[in-house]
Design an enzyme around this catalytic site. Structure first.
Site, mmCIF file in Angstrom:
data_model
loop_
_atom_site.group_PDB
_atom_site.id
_atom_site.type_symbol
_atom_site.label_atom_id
_atom_site.label_comp_id
_atom_site.label_asym_id
_atom_site.label_seq_id
_atom_site.Cartn_x
_atom_site.Cartn_y
_atom_site.Cartn_z
ATOM 1 N N VAL A 61 0.810 -1.214 0.000
ATOM 2 C CA VAL A 61 0.000 0.000 0.000
ATOM 3 C C VAL A 61 0.850 1.275 0.000
ATOM 4 C CG1 VAL A 61 -0.246 0.302 2.505
ATOM 5 C CG2 VAL A 61 -2.141 0.920 0.995
ATOM 6 N N TYR A 62 2.142 1.174 0.304
ATOM 7 C CA TYR A 62 3.000 2.360 0.292
ATOM 8 C C TYR A 62 3.142 2.881 -1.132
ATOM 9 C CZ TYR A 62 4.607 1.171 5.077
ATOM 10 O OH TYR A 62 4.694 0.894 6.420
ATOM 11 N N SER A 63 2.579 4.054 -1.355
ATOM 12 C CA SER A 63 2.603 4.681 -2.684
ATOM 13 C C SER A 63 2.105 3.736 -3.766
ATOM 14 C CB SER A 63 4.008 5.195 -3.024
ATOM 15 O OG SER A 63 4.362 6.267 -2.179
ATOM 16 N N ASN A 64 1.095 2.926 -3.400
ATOM 17 C CA ASN A 64 0.428 2.019 -4.343
ATOM 18 C C ASN A 64 1.416 1.116 -5.069
ATOM 19 O OD1 ASN A 64 -1.939 0.993 -5.526
ATOM 20 N ND2 ASN A 64 -1.681 2.273 -7.348
#
Length: 344
Positions: A61-64
């Site tokens: 989920v970090y920066s998609n």
């Protein structure tokens, strides 16, 4: 660098690990955290490896997904020198199969992470949040299959309720499946809720804590104090809505104690806050983050020395808060306290 066992597992990890939430910088939250590209990331990882920091933590989920991609690119050619920890379970889209840890979702999430990281295995996969919709047998059996297939080495959780974590451990033990060995938790001098239930559980079950946000979401950087409001340019202006809450007077009381010890020792406020965590029960590694070399080198200075017992006692007293029920009477009433002496 000091190395510690991850819980009761055979995996040895550095006492400080590096969080890559600053890699990528996409979206309102992560762009405020940092915007390191592949070149910047390589330089930060070079410094980490020079210092013996070999564990790098990320999440889909970090920066998609961009954080995983940049990390994978930055460690190209030296995969055998690093440990990769990533997380999954939070929504990656709006579709019904874009969130959670069902068998289908978990297998797909692992395959996607392996592709982004450009590797054939993940050293530690952590479930980013508790998914109420997936039965524990489906979850633990799927993790066991992924470990048996060599795609994962170890599994852990993050931000998990204690009773669900214990339920998963019991199921794994009963059915001969791999147990969770790590819990990535919020823990800091201004956020000690971990100590009430999760720390005793971790000590009993051999679960090592990987601490996220050791500086209380950027509040313990030394830039904030009683006479110093949040400065212009601080990421707190954009991200405080996502932060674990803290009462202002409690924050200032902790900062006062940190600044007093900083004056005694010549160490910085962040170094003291991290050093305190490194001496807490069940902590296997403290995850540090940095947007630049200066921040990284300062955080690395939290190692190689120790607070005195008196300094630890001062920080304990300044940061102490009465825990919620049912723990309250065990602190307030002699009979309860005698039955259950505190772990910490």
């Amino acid at each position: 660098m000091e190395y510690r066992q991850l819980g009761s597992s055979g995996l040895r990890i550095p006492a400080l690990s590096f969080g890559t939430g600053t890699f990528g910088g996409r979206g309102p939250l992560f762009s405020a955290w940092g915007q390191s590209d592949a070149r910047d990331a390589r330089r930060l990882i070079d410094i980490c490896l020079e210092a013996g920091v070999t564990l790098f933590d990320t999440a889909d989920v970090y920066s998609n997904g961009a954080s995983e991609e940049i990390l994978g690119d930055a460690i190209k050619g030296r995969r055998d020198k690093v440990l990769i920890s990533t997380k999954t379970g939070l929504p990656m889209g709006d579709g019904p199969s874009d969130w959670g840890v069902s068998r289908a979702r978990l297998i797909r999430a692992v395959e996607d992470a392996l592709r982004r990281l450009a590797t054939d295995h993940i050293d530690l996969l952590q479930l980013h949040a508790f998914d109420t919709s997936t039965p524990v047998d489906e979850l633990m059996e799927t993790l066991g299959q992924l470990i048996a297939a060599g795609k994962l080495r170890y599994a852990g959780v993050s931000n998990y309720p204690g009773w669900q974590l214990m339920k998963a451990q019991a199921f794994a033990s009963q059915h001969g499946l791999p147990r969770f060995v790590a819990h990535q938790v919020y823990y800091s001098l201004i956020g000690r809720a971990y100590e009430a239930d999760l720390m005793p559980l971790a000590a009993d079950q051999g679960i090592g804590a990987l601490v996220w946000s050791p500086l209380g979401w950027g509040r313990l950087t030394g830039k904030i104090g009683r006479d110093r409001p949040v400065p212009e340019g601080s990421r707190l202006h954009d991200t405080e809505q996502f932060a674990p809450p803290v009462e202002q007077e409690h924050l200032y009381r902790v900062i006062d104690a940190l600044e007093s010890i900083a004056a005694e020792t010549g160490k910085t406020v962040p170094q003291i806050a991290i050093n305190w965590l490194l001496q807490r029960p069940t902590v296997s590694s403290v995850i540090i983050g940095a947007r630049n070399e200066e921040q990284l080198r300062q955080n690395l200075g939290a190692l190689g020395w120790s607070l005195t017992p008196g300094q630890i006692a001062a920080l304990d007293a300044a940061s102490d808060m009465l825990p919620p029920y049912p723990h309250t009477p065990y602190r307030q009433q002699e009979g309860f306290a005698r039955l259950s002496p505190a772990l910490v």
